[in-house]
Design a protein around this motif. Structure first.
Motif, mmCIF file in Angstrom:
data_model
loop_
_atom_site.group_PDB
_atom_site.id
_atom_site.type_symbol
_atom_site.label_atom_id
_atom_site.label_comp_id
_atom_site.label_asym_id
_atom_site.label_seq_id
_atom_site.Cartn_x
_atom_site.Cartn_y
_atom_site.Cartn_z
ATOM 1 N N ALA A 115 13.072 -11.589 2.891
ATOM 2 C CA ALA A 115 12.789 -11.370 4.313
ATOM 3 C C ALA A 115 12.543 -9.896 4.604
ATOM 4 C CB ALA A 115 13.966 -11.892 5.154
ATOM 5 N N VAL A 116 13.319 -9.016 3.964
ATOM 6 C CA VAL A 116 13.116 -7.572 4.132
ATOM 7 C C VAL A 116 11.730 -7.178 3.657
ATOM 8 C CG1 VAL A 116 13.853 -5.311 3.297
ATOM 9 C CG2 VAL A 116 15.568 -6.978 4.032
ATOM 10 N N MET A 117 11.306 -7.699 2.519
ATOM 11 C CA MET A 117 9.988 -7.371 1.981
ATOM 12 C C MET A 117 8.871 -7.776 2.941
ATOM 13 S SD MET A 117 9.328 -5.715 -0.795
ATOM 14 C CE MET A 117 7.649 -6.300 -1.048
ATOM 15 N N LEU A 118 8.922 -8.991 3.442
ATOM 16 C CA LEU A 118 7.860 -9.453 4.343
ATOM 17 C C LEU A 118 7.846 -8.656 5.634
ATOM 18 C CD1 LEU A 118 7.919 -13.339 3.914
ATOM 19 C CD2 LEU A 118 6.468 -11.661 2.769
ATOM 20 N N ARG A 119 9.024 -8.347 6.147
ATOM 21 C CA ARG A 119 9.100 -7.564 7.395
ATOM 22 C C ARG A 119 8.502 -6.184 7.209
ATOM 23 N NH1 ARG A 119 14.891 -6.262 8.225
ATOM 24 N NH2 ARG A 119 14.366 -4.363 7.082
ATOM 25 N N GLU A 120 8.882 -5.497 6.132
ATOM 26 C CA GLU A 120 8.429 -4.131 5.929
ATOM 27 C C GLU A 120 6.994 -4.051 5.421
ATOM 28 O OE1 GLU A 120 10.053 -1.654 7.101
ATOM 29 O OE2 GLU A 120 11.674 -3.010 7.689
ATOM 30 N N ALA A 121 6.503 -5.102 4.779
ATOM 31 C CA ALA A 121 5.113 -5.110 4.325
ATOM 32 C C ALA A 121 4.147 -4.979 5.491
ATOM 33 C CB ALA A 121 4.825 -6.388 3.533
ATOM 34 N N MET A 122 4.545 -5.490 6.646
ATOM 35 C CA MET A 122 3.697 -5.393 7.834
ATOM 36 C C MET A 122 3.494 -3.943 8.284
ATOM 37 S SD MET A 122 3.290 -8.662 8.274
ATOM 38 C CE MET A 122 4.142 -10.217 7.985
ATOM 39 N N ASN A 123 4.390 -3.051 7.868
ATOM 40 C CA ASN A 123 4.322 -1.650 8.292
ATOM 41 C C ASN A 123 3.699 -0.739 7.247
ATOM 42 O OD1 ASN A 123 5.632 -2.145 10.766
ATOM 43 N ND2 ASN A 123 7.643 -2.044 9.776
ATOM 44 N N ALA A 124 3.272 -1.287 6.114
ATOM 45 C CA ALA A 124 2.736 -0.466 5.021
ATOM 46 C C ALA A 124 1.241 -0.706 4.841
ATOM 47 C CB ALA A 124 3.475 -0.782 3.723
ATOM 48 N N SER A 125 0.566 0.269 4.242
ATOM 49 C CA SER A 125 -0.855 0.113 3.949
ATOM 50 C C SER A 125 -1.082 -0.690 2.675
ATOM 51 C CB SER A 125 -1.513 1.490 3.806
ATOM 52 O OG SER A 125 -1.419 2.231 5.002
ATOM 53 N N ALA A 152 -1.487 -12.812 2.329
ATOM 54 C CA ALA A 152 -1.799 -13.586 3.535
ATOM 55 C C ALA A 152 -1.533 -12.780 4.797
ATOM 56 C CB ALA A 152 -0.987 -14.874 3.555
ATOM 57 N N ALA A 153 -0.585 -11.841 4.710
ATOM 58 C CA ALA A 153 -0.268 -10.975 5.848
ATOM 59 C C ALA A 153 -1.259 -9.826 5.984
ATOM 60 C CB ALA A 153 1.151 -10.431 5.715
ATOM 61 N N GLY A 154 -2.260 -9.759 5.092
ATOM 62 C CA GLY A 154 -3.313 -8.755 5.209
ATOM 63 C C GLY A 154 -3.032 -7.441 4.520
ATOM 64 N N ARG A 155 -2.072 -7.422 3.590
ATOM 65 C CA ARG A 155 -1.750 -6.187 2.877
ATOM 66 C C ARG A 155 -2.141 -6.316 1.411
ATOM 67 N NH1 ARG A 155 -1.654 -5.257 7.386
ATOM 68 N NH2 ARG A 155 -0.124 -4.084 8.631
ATOM 69 N N PRO A 156 -2.910 -5.354 0.868
ATOM 70 C CA PRO A 156 -3.275 -5.407 -0.548
ATOM 71 C C PRO A 156 -2.038 -5.292 -1.440
ATOM 72 C CG PRO A 156 -4.609 -3.800 0.647
ATOM 73 C CD PRO A 156 -3.485 -4.189 1.552
ATOM 74 N N VAL A 157 -2.022 -6.067 -2.513
ATOM 75 C CA VAL A 157 -0.893 -6.080 -3.443
ATOM 76 C C VAL A 157 -1.341 -5.545 -4.800
ATOM 77 C CG1 VAL A 157 0.752 -7.542 -4.687
ATOM 78 C CG2 VAL A 157 0.207 -8.026 -2.290
#
Length: 331
Positions: A115-125, A152-157
Motif C-alpha cells: 500500500a505504501v508503494m502504490l501511494r508513493e508511486a503516485m508522487n514520483a516520476s 497502470a497508475a501511469g508511472r514508468p517502471v
C-alpha cells in the motif's frame, strides 16, 4: 515529492572493516541494492524516496543513516531480525565475516508495504523495483503485481532483477529491464557469449513484457535492445578497486537521466559512465557528479554490427588520466 521512488523491501545495515590489521577503520552504512541506487541518484542531483520494511535494531539504525543522507524514507517498521552484514576489506579483498538475511515479510507487513508503494508511486516520476539480498524475504509474485499496478497508475517502471524475480516483473510489464549476462546465464537464458545470442535473449525479454532491455557484460560493452533496434554501449575501462555496486550505479544513473528528460540512449551512456567510475571507489553506489558527466562524453553508443576494426580493443583509463583529459577539454 521525489523524482524517483525505489522499492527496497529489506535494506541492509552494512559494517565494513578497512585499513590494515594493526590500525583498521570501522565503517557503518545503510546498504542493499535499492540503497546503493538511491545514493547514486542523489549524487546525480535527483530527489529519491525509498519504500521498505525496516526490521529490528538494524532497521532503526538504517533509517537514521538514510535521513542523514537526505533520502526520503517511507517505512514499514517491525520487530525481528533485520538484514545486515559484516565485511572485512583489510586484506584488500572483500571477505564476508557475517551475513544475516533477516526475517521474511509477514502477510500483514507485505500488505502494508504494498500500500505504501502504490501511494508513493503516485508522487514520483519513475519507479525502480529492486530486490532484497536474500531469496526468502518476499514472494516473487509481488514484483509482477507491483509492475502491473504501478504501470497502470501511469508511472514508468524500471527493474534491476534476475531469475524468477525478473521473470515475474516482466509478466507485469516494465519500461526498462536491466540484467547482466551472467544473471541470464545462471537463469538458463543464455549459453554462449556472442552479441547475437545476447540480442536474442534481450528480444525474448522484450517479448515477455519489457519495452526495452539493457544487458551489462562486466568489462565488455553493454547492449541496449530498444524495440527492433540493438546498440552497443562502450565506455573506457577504468582501473578496478571494487566492482561491487557498479551495476546498481549503472541502473541509477540511467533512471536519473530519464527523470531529467534524456532519451534512453543518452540515459544509458550516463549509466555506463557511472558504473565504470564506481569500480574505482570503495563506497558502493558512490561517485563524483562532474567526473561521471565528463566520462559520459567518452561513451560510444552505436548500432550492433557497426563496430569498426577496433571494436574489441577496450581503452583503459586511470582516474588521473581522466582528470587530465577533462582539463584539456576545458581549455
Amino acid at each position: 515529492m521525489a523524482d524517483v521512488l525505489i522499492f527496497a523491501p529489506a535494506p541492509l545495515l552494512t559494517v565494513t572493516l578497512e585499513g590494515d590489521a594493526a590500525s583498521g577503520d570501522l565503517h557503518i552504512h545503510s546498504g542493499g541494492q535499492g540503497i546503493w541506487q538511491a545514493r547514486m541518484l542523489r549524487t546525480l542531483g535527483r530527489s529519491v524516496a525509498i519504500a521498505g520494511a525496516f526490521t529490528g535494531e538494524p532497521g532503526r539504525v538504517v533509517q537514521h543513516l538514510l535521513h542523514d543522507e537526505g533520502i526520503e524514507v517511507h517505512a514499514v517498521e517491525r520487530e525481528g531480525r533485520g538484514s545486515a552484514y559484516v565485511h572485512d576489506r583489510r586484506s584488500g579483498e572483500r571477505v564476508a565475516v557475517a551475513e544475516l538475511a533477516g526475517d521474511p515479510l509477514s502477510r500483514h507487513d507485505l500488505d502494508e508495504l504494498y500500500a505504501v508503494m502504490l501511494r508513493e508511486a503516485m508522487n514520483a516520476s519513475l519507479v525502480i523495483l529492486s530486490g532484497p539480498a536474500d531469496d526468502g524475504i518476499l514472494p516473487d509474485d509481488v514484483y509482477r503485481r507491483l509492475a502491473a499496478d504501478v504501470t497502470a497508475a501511469g508511472r514508468p517502471v524500471v527493474v534491476d532483477l534476475a531469475g524468477t524475480r525478473l521473470a515475474s516483473a516482466l509478466e507485469g510489464g516494465v519500461r526498462l529491464a536491466k540484467v547482466s549476462d551472467s544473471e541470464l546465464r545462471d537463469a538458463g537464458e543464455l549459453e554462449g557469449d556472442s552479441v547475437d545470442e545476447l540480442v536474442q535473449a534481450g528480444r525474448r525479454m522484450r517479448d515477455a513484457g519489457a519495452e526495452s532491455v539493457l544487458i551489462t557484460r562486466a568489462h565488455e560493452p553493454a547492449l541496449l535492445i530498444d524495440g527492433d533496434e540493438a546498440v552497443t554501449v562502450r565506455v573506457p575501462q577504468m582501473q578496478e578497486v571494487d566492482s561491487a555496486g557498479a551495476g546498481d550505479s549503472f541502473t541509477a544513473a540511467v533512471v536519473a537521466a530519464l527523470a531529467a528528460g534524456d532519451s534512453l540512449q543518452e540515459a544509458v551512456a550516463l549509466g555506463a559512465a557511472a558504473g565504470a567510475l564506481n569500480v574505482t571507489r570503495h563506497g558502493l553506489g558512490t561517485g563524483d557528479h562532474e567526473a561521471i558527466q565528463r566520462l559520459r562524453e567518452r561513451v560510444d553508443v552505436r548500432p550492433v554490427g557497426d563496430q569498426g576494426e577496433t571494436a574489441e580493443e577496450a581503452e583503459i583509463v586511470s582516474p588521473d588520466q581522466l582528470a587530465a583529459r577533462a582539463e584539456v577539454d576545458e581549455r
